[in-house]
Design a protein around this motif. Structure first.
Motif, PDB file in Angstrom:
ATOM      1  N   GLU A 118       0.818  -1.217   0.000  1.00 60.32           N
ATOM      2  CA  GLU A 118       0.000   0.000   0.000  1.00 60.32           C
ATOM      3  C   GLU A 118       0.851   1.265   0.000  1.00 60.32           C
ATOM      4  O   GLU A 118       0.583   2.234   0.714  1.00 60.32           O
ATOM      5  N   THR A 119       1.873   1.255  -0.836  1.00 59.84           N
ATOM      6  CA  THR A 119       2.750   2.420  -0.945  1.00 59.84           C
ATOM      7  C   THR A 119       2.076   3.582  -1.661  1.00 59.84           C
ATOM      8  O   THR A 119       2.405   4.743  -1.421  1.00 59.84           O
ATOM      9  N   VAL A 120       1.147   3.263  -2.567  1.00 58.29           N
ATOM     10  CA  VAL A 120       0.449   4.315  -3.304  1.00 58.29           C
ATOM     11  C   VAL A 120      -0.651   4.921  -2.449  1.00 58.29           C
ATOM     12  O   VAL A 120      -0.889   6.134  -2.507  1.00 58.29           O
ATOM     13  N   THR A 121      -1.319   4.122  -1.654  1.00 55.07           N
ATOM     14  CA  THR A 121      -2.447   4.486  -0.782  1.00 55.07           C
ATOM     15  C   THR A 121      -3.714   4.723  -1.608  1.00 55.07           C
ATOM     16  O   THR A 121      -3.641   5.013  -2.810  1.00 55.07           O
ATOM     17  N   PHE A 122      -4.850   4.621  -0.940  1.00 55.19           N
ATOM     18  CA  PHE A 122      -6.114   4.804  -1.646  1.00 55.19           C
ATOM     19  C   PHE A 122      -6.267   6.220  -2.217  1.00 55.19           C
ATOM     20  O   PHE A 122      -6.663   6.384  -3.383  1.00 55.19           O
ATOM     21  N   PRO A 123      -5.949   7.281  -1.444  1.00 58.26           N
ATOM     22  CA  PRO A 123      -6.018   8.633  -2.039  1.00 58.26           C
ATOM     23  C   PRO A 123      -5.108   8.767  -3.257  1.00 58.26           C
ATOM     24  O   PRO A 123      -5.449   9.456  -4.225  1.00 58.26           O
ATOM     25  N   GLY A 124      -3.947   8.101  -3.220  1.00 60.38           N
ATOM     26  CA  GLY A 124      -3.039   8.159  -4.362  1.00 60.38           C
ATOM     27  C   GLY A 124      -3.639   7.530  -5.598  1.00 60.38           C
ATOM     28  O   GLY A 124      -3.464   8.025  -6.720  1.00 60.38           O
ATOM     29  N   THR A 141      -4.409   9.385  -9.089  1.00 60.37           N
ATOM     30  CA  THR A 141      -3.815   8.825 -10.315  1.00 60.37           C
ATOM     31  C   THR A 141      -4.849   8.709 -11.422  1.00 60.37           C
ATOM     32  O   THR A 141      -4.592   9.083 -12.574  1.00 60.37           O
ATOM     33  N   TRP A 142      -6.038   8.168 -11.098  1.00 63.06           N
ATOM     34  CA  TRP A 142      -7.087   8.039 -12.107  1.00 63.06           C
ATOM     35  C   TRP A 142      -7.470   9.405 -12.678  1.00 63.06           C
ATOM     36  O   TRP A 142      -7.620   9.576 -13.894  1.00 63.06           O
ATOM     37  N   GLY A 143      -7.630  10.389 -11.805  1.00 66.73           N
ATOM     38  CA  GLY A 143      -8.010  11.717 -12.278  1.00 66.73           C
ATOM     39  C   GLY A 143      -6.932  12.368 -13.117  1.00 66.73           C
ATOM     40  O   GLY A 143      -7.211  12.973 -14.161  1.00 66.73           O
ATOM     41  N   LEU A 144      -5.681  12.221 -12.687  1.00 68.04           N
ATOM     42  CA  LEU A 144      -4.578  12.865 -13.408  1.00 68.04           C
ATOM     43  C   LEU A 144      -4.366  12.253 -14.787  1.00 68.04           C
ATOM     44  O   LEU A 144      -4.149  12.980 -15.759  1.00 68.04           O
ATOM     45  N   ILE A 145      -4.415  10.926 -14.883  1.00 68.53           N
ATOM     46  CA  ILE A 145      -4.143  10.307 -16.183  1.00 68.53           C
ATOM     47  C   ILE A 145      -5.243  10.644 -17.184  1.00 68.53           C
ATOM     48  O   ILE A 145      -4.975  10.870 -18.370  1.00 68.53           O
ATOM     49  N   VAL A 146      -6.484  10.709 -16.722  1.00 69.02           N
ATOM     50  CA  VAL A 146      -7.562  11.101 -17.633  1.00 69.02           C
ATOM     51  C   VAL A 146      -7.371  12.549 -18.074  1.00 69.02           C
ATOM     52  O   VAL A 146      -7.519  12.879 -19.259  1.00 69.02           O
ATOM     53  N   THR A 167     -11.713  11.718 -10.055  1.00 63.97           N
ATOM     54  CA  THR A 167     -11.061  11.614  -8.748  1.00 63.97           C
ATOM     55  C   THR A 167     -12.093  11.547  -7.624  1.00 63.97           C
ATOM     56  O   THR A 167     -12.017  10.695  -6.734  1.00 63.97           O
ATOM     57  N   LEU A 168     -13.066  12.438  -7.664  1.00 64.56           N
ATOM     58  CA  LEU A 168     -14.115  12.460  -6.643  1.00 64.56           C
ATOM     59  C   LEU A 168     -14.923  11.170  -6.653  1.00 64.56           C
ATOM     60  O   LEU A 168     -15.241  10.606  -5.596  1.00 64.56           O
ATOM     61  N   ASN A 169     -15.258  10.703  -7.843  1.00 58.54           N
ATOM     62  CA  ASN A 169     -16.048   9.469  -7.955  1.00 58.54           C
ATOM     63  C   ASN A 169     -15.306   8.259  -7.388  1.00 58.54           C
ATOM     64  O   ASN A 169     -15.900   7.390  -6.746  1.00 58.54           O
ATOM     65  N   VAL A 170     -13.999   8.196  -7.655  1.00 58.95           N
ATOM     66  CA  VAL A 170     -13.217   7.071  -7.137  1.00 58.95           C
ATOM     67  C   VAL A 170     -13.127   7.145  -5.610  1.00 58.95           C
ATOM     68  O   VAL A 170     -13.185   6.120  -4.928  1.00 58.95           O
ATOM     69  N   PHE A 171     -13.010   8.337  -5.062  1.00 59.30           N
ATOM     70  CA  PHE A 171     -12.999   8.499  -3.607  1.00 59.30           C
ATOM     71  C   PHE A 171     -14.273   7.937  -2.995  1.00 59.30           C
ATOM     72  O   PHE A 171     -14.246   7.245  -1.972  1.00 59.30           O
ATOM     73  N   VAL A 172     -15.410   8.240  -3.623  1.00 56.15           N
ATOM     74  CA  VAL A 172     -16.705   7.847  -3.064  1.00 56.15           C
ATOM     75  C   VAL A 172     -17.021   6.379  -3.328  1.00 56.15           C
ATOM     76  O   VAL A 172     -17.431   5.643  -2.424  1.00 56.15           O
ATOM     77  N   ALA A 173     -16.840   5.955  -4.570  1.00 59.66           N
ATOM     78  CA  ALA A 173     -17.308   4.623  -4.972  1.00 59.66           C
ATOM     79  C   ALA A 173     -16.224   3.559  -5.039  1.00 59.66           C
ATOM     80  O   ALA A 173     -16.539   2.372  -5.140  1.00 59.66           O
ATOM     81  N   GLY A 174     -14.962   3.953  -4.973  1.00 52.20           N
ATOM     82  CA  GLY A 174     -13.879   2.994  -5.085  1.00 52.20           C
ATOM     83  C   GLY A 174     -13.978   1.805  -4.137  1.00 52.20           C
ATOM     84  O   GLY A 174     -13.880   0.652  -4.560  1.00 52.20           O
ATOM     85  N   PRO A 175     -14.196   2.042  -2.853  1.00 53.18           N
ATOM     86  CA  PRO A 175     -14.262   0.918  -1.914  1.00 53.18           C
ATOM     87  C   PRO A 175     -15.499   0.035  -2.097  1.00 53.18           C
ATOM     88  O   PRO A 175     -15.541  -1.082  -1.576  1.00 53.18           O
ATOM     89  N   ILE A 176     -16.501   0.522  -2.809  1.00 55.42           N
ATOM     90  CA  ILE A 176     -17.753  -0.229  -2.959  1.00 55.42           C
ATOM     91  C   ILE A 176     -17.780  -1.036  -4.253  1.00 55.42           C
ATOM     92  O   ILE A 176     -17.981  -2.248  -4.252  1.00 55.42           O
TER      93      ILE A 176
END
Length: 272
Positions: free
Chosen positions: A68-74, A78-83, A196-205
């Motif tokens: 978990e070196t990248v971490t969930f916020p990372g 990453t998803w937001g930046l690459i898009v 980025t916001l969507n992954v924060f909210v829905a990523g764990p689900i």
């Protein structure tokens, strides 16, 4: 000039209608401006989708395999930046869809030609498969480190959240990419931040797919199809609803009879 343009158009029509085409006519079509443009667009979609999946899913793999070196916020960033990076790099060439659900929604609301939808979808899926294959070769991807999307809870819960976040994504895309009143230069930032916001909210689900190609590529490469229908139906329903909602308010300052009279909307950057 007009005569030459008409000849090109006639040759394209003959090929599309399946009429007998000679070798010279095929060669002529392959060198036509339309063929060159569509080839450039498809290559851009393959490359763009490849790097979106490679960077986004790569951050997931690295995070799972290396403590978990990248971490969930990372991962979210990453998803937001690459898009965002790919939108600014390729948006002027192909429209930077990188998502079959977005491509289909653009076509439904007259921002994109239907005849190019299967081509775009194929290019996006190819980019996702190639990126997934690359990650599988580079890393020892164990079942625990699977970089695809799997419902953490029930399929219904993941389906609901995929519809909602895909709705938001398409709503934002419609606003910044298809409305001439918007500040087009900020499209990449707006779309990237939304993801980025969507992954924060829905990523764990649900894994926050929002993109059938994003889920299908890893599933096909790693042969893990658990809940895959959620990531096909959810984004499609969400993006279509999001596009519909924005188009309802786009012309809200016009009389109802004008709002319902025509289904032609402004063209997206992908058709320029």
């Amino acid at each position: 000039m007009a005569t030459k343009s008409n000849e090109i158009h006639e040759e394209e029509l003959k090929i599309e209608e399946g009429h007998g085409i000679s070798a010279s006519e095929v060669a002529f079509f392959c060198s036509s401006p339309y063929f060159v443009r569509i080839t450039q667009k498809l290559v851009a979609e393959v490359i763009g989708t490849y790097f979106v999946i490679f960077a986004g899913c790569g951050s997931v793999v690295v995070n799972k395999l290396y403590g978990e070196t990248v971490t969930f916020p990372g991962i979210c960033v990453t998803w937001g930046l690459i898009v965002m990076v790919m939108v600014y790099s390729l948006g002027h060439i192909s429209g930077a869809h990188f998502n079959p659900a977005v491509t289909l929604t653009f076509a439904i609301y007259r921002h994109f030609p239907y005849k190019e939808v299967p081509l775009y979808m194929g290019a996006q899926l190819m980019g996702s498969i190639l990126a997934s294959f690359t990650l599988s070769v580079m890393f020892d991807v164990t079942p625990k480190a699977f970089f695809g999307t799997i419902p953490a809870g029930s399929n219904a819960q993941s389906l609901a959240i995929e519809v909602i976040i895909s709705f938001l994504l398409m709503f934002v895309i419609s606003g910044v990419a298809t409305d001439t009143r918007a500040i087009g230069e900020l499209a990449g930032i707006a779309v990237g931040m939304t993801i980025t916001l969507n992954v924060f909210v829905a990523g764990p689900i649900s894994g926050a797919s929002m993109n059938p190609a994003r889920s299908l590529g890893p599933a096909l490469v790693k042969h893990n199809f658990k809940g895959i229908w959620v990531y096909i139906i959810g984004p499609l329903l969400g993006t279509i609803a999001g596009g519909f909602a924005y188009n309802l308010i786009r012309f809200a300052d016009k009389p109802v009879k004008e709002l319902t009279k025509s289904t032609s909307f402004l063209k997206s950057v992908s058709t320029k």
